[in-house]
Write an enzyme that holds these catalytic residues in place. Structure first.
Site, PDB file in Angstrom:
ATOM      1  N   SER A  42      16.394  -0.703   5.082  1.00  0.00           N
ATOM      2  CA  SER A  42      15.206  -1.231   4.411  1.00  0.00           C
ATOM      3  C   SER A  42      15.429  -1.341   2.901  1.00  0.00           C
ATOM      4  CB  SER A  42      14.017  -0.306   4.675  1.00  0.00           C
ATOM      5  OG  SER A  42      12.957  -0.678   3.834  1.00  0.00           O
ATOM      6  N   HIS A  64       2.979  -4.737  13.223  1.00  0.00           N
ATOM      7  CA  HIS A  64       4.141  -3.917  13.615  1.00  0.00           C
ATOM      8  C   HIS A  64       3.768  -2.446  13.823  1.00  0.00           C
ATOM      9  CE1 HIS A  64       6.779  -7.240  13.060  1.00  0.00           C
ATOM     10  NE2 HIS A  64       6.463  -7.381  11.790  1.00  0.00           N
ATOM     11  N   GLN A  80       0.821  -1.218   0.000  1.00  0.00           N
ATOM     12  CA  GLN A  80       0.000   0.000   0.000  1.00  0.00           C
ATOM     13  C   GLN A  80       0.854   1.267   0.000  1.00  0.00           C
ATOM     14  OE1 GLN A  80      -3.310   0.631  -0.261  1.00  0.00           O
ATOM     15  NE2 GLN A  80      -3.620  -1.542  -0.638  1.00  0.00           N
ATOM     16  N   HIS A 125      -6.302   0.140   7.395  1.00  0.00           N
ATOM     17  CA  HIS A 125      -7.037  -1.009   7.938  1.00  0.00           C
ATOM     18  C   HIS A 125      -7.364  -0.663   9.384  1.00  0.00           C
ATOM     19  CE1 HIS A 125      -8.431  -4.993   8.645  1.00  0.00           C
ATOM     20  NE2 HIS A 125      -7.341  -5.482   9.188  1.00  0.00           N
ATOM     21  N   GLY A 152      -2.301  -2.970  -3.260  1.00  0.00           N
ATOM     22  CA  GLY A 152      -1.651  -1.735  -3.684  1.00  0.00           C
ATOM     23  C   GLY A 152      -1.313  -1.740  -5.167  1.00  0.00           C
ATOM     24  N   GLU A 164      -9.428 -27.977 -13.902  1.00  0.00           N
ATOM     25  CA  GLU A 164     -10.842 -27.919 -13.524  1.00  0.00           C
ATOM     26  C   GLU A 164     -11.061 -27.138 -12.233  1.00  0.00           C
ATOM     27  OE1 GLU A 164     -13.269 -28.669 -15.265  1.00  0.00           O
ATOM     28  OE2 GLU A 164     -12.482 -29.983 -16.809  1.00  0.00           O
ATOM     29  N   GLU A 179     -10.102 -22.405 -13.553  1.00  0.00           N
ATOM     30  CA  GLU A 179     -11.385 -21.803 -13.960  1.00  0.00           C
ATOM     31  C   GLU A 179     -11.850 -20.690 -13.034  1.00  0.00           C
ATOM     32  OE1 GLU A 179     -14.495 -24.362 -15.202  1.00  0.00           O
ATOM     33  OE2 GLU A 179     -13.211 -25.453 -16.597  1.00  0.00           O
TER      34      GLU A 179
HETATM   35  N1  LIG Z   1      -1.662  -5.496   1.117  1.00  0.00           N
HETATM   36  C1  LIG Z   1      -2.867  -5.088   0.745  1.00  0.00           C
HETATM   37  O1  LIG Z   1      -3.331  -5.433  -0.311  1.00  0.00           O
HETATM   38  C2  LIG Z   1      -3.697  -4.177   1.620  1.00  0.00           C
HETATM   39  C3  LIG Z   1      -4.964  -3.768   1.166  1.00  0.00           C
HETATM   40  C4  LIG Z   1      -5.694  -2.843   1.925  1.00  0.00           C
HETATM   41  C5  LIG Z   1      -5.181  -2.409   3.129  1.00  0.00           C
HETATM   42  N2  LIG Z   1      -3.953  -2.867   3.576  1.00  0.00           N
HETATM   43  C6  LIG Z   1      -3.423  -2.359   4.832  1.00  0.00           C
HETATM   44  O2  LIG Z   1      -2.344  -1.487   4.520  1.00  0.00           O
HETATM   45  C7  LIG Z   1      -1.383  -1.516   5.577  1.00  0.00           C
HETATM   46  C8  LIG Z   1      -0.031  -1.869   4.998  1.00  0.00           C
HETATM   47  O3  LIG Z   1      -0.117  -3.208   4.498  1.00  0.00           O
HETATM   48  P1  LIG Z   1       0.866  -3.699   3.335  1.00  0.00           P
HETATM   49  O4  LIG Z   1       0.368  -5.025   2.882  1.00  0.00           O
HETATM   50  O5  LIG Z   1       1.033  -2.606   2.344  1.00  0.00           O
HETATM   51  O6  LIG Z   1       2.205  -3.878   4.174  1.00  0.00           O
HETATM   52  P2  LIG Z   1       3.595  -4.439   3.623  1.00  0.00           P
HETATM   53  O7  LIG Z   1       3.652  -4.428   2.142  1.00  0.00           O
HETATM   54  O8  LIG Z   1       3.869  -5.748   4.301  1.00  0.00           O
HETATM   55  O9  LIG Z   1       4.567  -3.316   4.230  1.00  0.00           O
HETATM   56  C9  LIG Z   1       5.908  -3.453   4.074  1.00  0.00           C
HETATM   57  C10 LIG Z   1       6.559  -2.132   4.388  1.00  0.00           C
HETATM   58  O10 LIG Z   1       6.475  -1.868   5.806  1.00  0.00           O
HETATM   59  C11 LIG Z   1       7.785  -1.641   6.310  1.00  0.00           C
HETATM   60  N3  LIG Z   1       7.927  -2.142   7.674  1.00  0.00           N
HETATM   61  C12 LIG Z   1       7.734  -3.403   8.112  1.00  0.00           C
HETATM   62  N4  LIG Z   1       7.967  -3.486   9.430  1.00  0.00           N
HETATM   63  C13 LIG Z   1       8.353  -2.245   9.819  1.00  0.00           C
HETATM   64  C14 LIG Z   1       8.739  -1.691  11.045  1.00  0.00           C
HETATM   65  N5  LIG Z   1       8.755  -2.444  12.169  1.00  0.00           N
HETATM   66  N6  LIG Z   1       9.093  -0.371  11.082  1.00  0.00           N
HETATM   67  C15 LIG Z   1       9.064   0.391   9.958  1.00  0.00           C
HETATM   68  N7  LIG Z   1       8.688  -0.090   8.749  1.00  0.00           N
HETATM   69  C16 LIG Z   1       8.346  -1.379   8.694  1.00  0.00           C
HETATM   70  C17 LIG Z   1       8.665  -2.447   5.382  1.00  0.00           C
HETATM   71  O11 LIG Z   1       9.975  -1.995   5.512  1.00  0.00           O
HETATM   72  P3  LIG Z   1      11.214  -3.046   5.606  1.00  0.00           P
HETATM   73  O12 LIG Z   1      11.592  -3.265   4.191  1.00  0.00           O
HETATM   74  O13 LIG Z   1      12.206  -2.286   6.419  1.00  0.00           O
HETATM   75  O14 LIG Z   1      10.698  -4.283   6.289  1.00  0.00           O
HETATM   76  C18 LIG Z   1       8.036  -2.178   4.030  1.00  0.00           C
HETATM   77  O15 LIG Z   1       8.439  -0.941   3.510  1.00  0.00           O
HETATM   78  C19 LIG Z   1      -1.907  -2.529   6.589  1.00  0.00           C
HETATM   79  O16 LIG Z   1      -2.632  -1.850   7.572  1.00  0.00           O
HETATM   80  C20 LIG Z   1      -2.838  -3.408   5.757  1.00  0.00           C
HETATM   81  O17 LIG Z   1      -3.833  -4.068   6.502  1.00  0.00           O
HETATM   82  C21 LIG Z   1      -3.200  -3.715   2.834  1.00  0.00           C
END
Ligand SMILES: NC(=O)c1ccc[n+]([C@@H]2O[C@H](COP(=O)([O-])OP(=O)(O)OC[C@H]3O[C@@H](n4cnc5c(N)ncnc54)[C@H](OP(=O)(O)O)[C@@H]3O)[C@@H](O)[C@H]2O)c1
Length: 321
Positions: A48, A82, A25, A104, A130, A223, A227
């Site tokens: 990161s 986190h 996202q 979220h 995203g 199957e 699909e």
């Molecule tokens: N994924 C979806 O499709 C989706 C859809 C709708 C809503 N959401 C919501 O959007 C939010 C983000 O989800 P996401 O799926 O986008 O997350 P994500 O891709 O797993 O986020 C990864 C990012 O968060 C950073 N991060 C991880 N742990 C960290 C920490 N302790 N301190 C600082 N940065 C940290 C990572 O940096 P590093 O590289 O340093 O680990 C990376 O840049 C959540 O609330 C989720 O529920 C997600």
């Protein structure tokens, strides 16, 4: 549905947004905001892998607390489990009266974060990944989002949430006024019982049933798994009623007789149990425990899925592509 013509972008004009996390996202929202003319900076921890990615996209990158300092809106877009740790790190840097944003509802609804009372707290939750939020925006379209307010000391939290949703492209498709509780519970329920939990488990079980009965794994895969894309496209284009009319009489009668036996009252009672557990906070606790133990169940499940007969059949069909 609230759409762009009804949204005032003024709450974001001349303001700075800090996006903490540059994953699924974070990346999409930061790039969409920038292209909508909003000043964006990205907060990432040292080392990161996202730093190089964000910098090569031309975005200013700094440590999370530095990005949050002086930002008018700070979006917490790291993994939900986190976010409390991320918030604790940035809270001292947040200026009085700033806004805190989420995509979220979990961290706020289940009390993992208790934001300072002077902060506005908003949610803009796009209903999809995203990557799709970004590609739809680039195509001049948008993704539906739910928006909500949990704290509103400034009195301006709702117009800010709408302006943000519009700037990431969601106002082109529509924004639904919701609550952190509604978004969180409905989203977790879908993930567990329906699209992301129930459907893959059903595909897997169907594949295993055909293979155990002696049918070729490649045929079982075609199957029972392939699909699904056709079904999703038909439902997207025509709805469930239109989908049923579009398939053959053979498939329609089979679906009528078989579907009700697969998802019967007992299955609906299990859905109610899952919903009850989510509402009671059992899943939020399990997510925290899983993260604290460094994700043993997720690691095991990923390894097992990679080496499964179903994955082997998929590879066979791809022919090494
Ligand atoms: N994924 C979806 O499709 C989706 C859809 C709708 C809503 N959401 C919501 O959007 C939010 C983000 O989800 P996401 O799926 O986008 O997350 P994500 O891709 O797993 O986020 C990864 C990012 O968060 C950073 N991060 C991880 N742990 C960290 C920490 N302790 N301190 C600082 N940065 C940290 C990572 O940096 P590093 O590289 O340093 O680990 C990376 O840049 C959540 O609330 C989720 O529920 C997600």
């Amino acid at each position: 549905m609230i759409r762009d013509p009804d949204i005032d972008l003024a709450p974001l004009q001349g303001r700075t947004v800090a996006i903490i996390g540059f994953g699924n996202q974070g990346r999409a929202q930061a790039l969409n905001l920038r292209e909508s003319g909003v000043a964006v900076r990205v907060g990432l921890r040292e080392g990161s892998p996202g730093i190089a990615d964000a910098q090569s996209a031309g975005l200013a990158v700094m440590a999370p607390a530095e990005a949050a300092a002086e930002a008018d809106l700070v979006m917490l877009l790291a993994p939900d489990e986190h976010l409390a740790e991320v918030y604790d790190r940035i809270e001292p840097a947040l200026v009085g009266g700033a806004a805190l944003g989420f995509s979220h509802g979990l961290a706020i609804h289940f009390g993992l974060i208790k934001p300072r009372p002077d902060l506005d707290v908003i949610m803009i939750a796009p209903k999809g990944p995203g990557s799709a939020l970004r590609s739809l925006y680039q195509a001049g379209r948008g993704m539906v989002a739910l928006a909500a307010v949990a704290q509103n000391p400034s009195g301006g939290a709702w117009p800010l949430a709408l302006a943000y949703a519009s700037a990431i492209g969601c106002g082109r498709a529509g924004i639904i006024a919701s609550t952190f509780e509604e978004e969180c519970v409905a989203d977790l329920f879908n993930e567990q019982a329906v699209v992301w939990g129930g459907v893959p488990a059903l595909l897997q079980a169907g594949f295993e049933t055909l293979v155990a009965a002696g049918y070729k794994p490649e045929v079982a895969y075609l199957e029972c798994v392939s699909e699904l894309k056709l079904l999703a496209e038909l439902i997207e284009a025509r709805g469930i009623a239109g989908m049923a009319e579009a398939i053959s009489n053979t498939a329609e009668l089979g679906a009528l007789l078989g579907g009700g036996r697969m998802v019967d009252e007992a299955a609906q009672r299990r859905m109610q149990t899952i919903l009850h557990e989510i509402k009671a906070g059992d899943f939020a606790r399990a997510l925290g425990e899983e993260a604290a133990a460094d994700y043993p169940r997720l690691r095991h499940a990923r390894a097992r899925a990679r080496t499964s007969a179903l994955e082997a059949a998929r590879q066979q069909l791809l022919g090494g592509r």
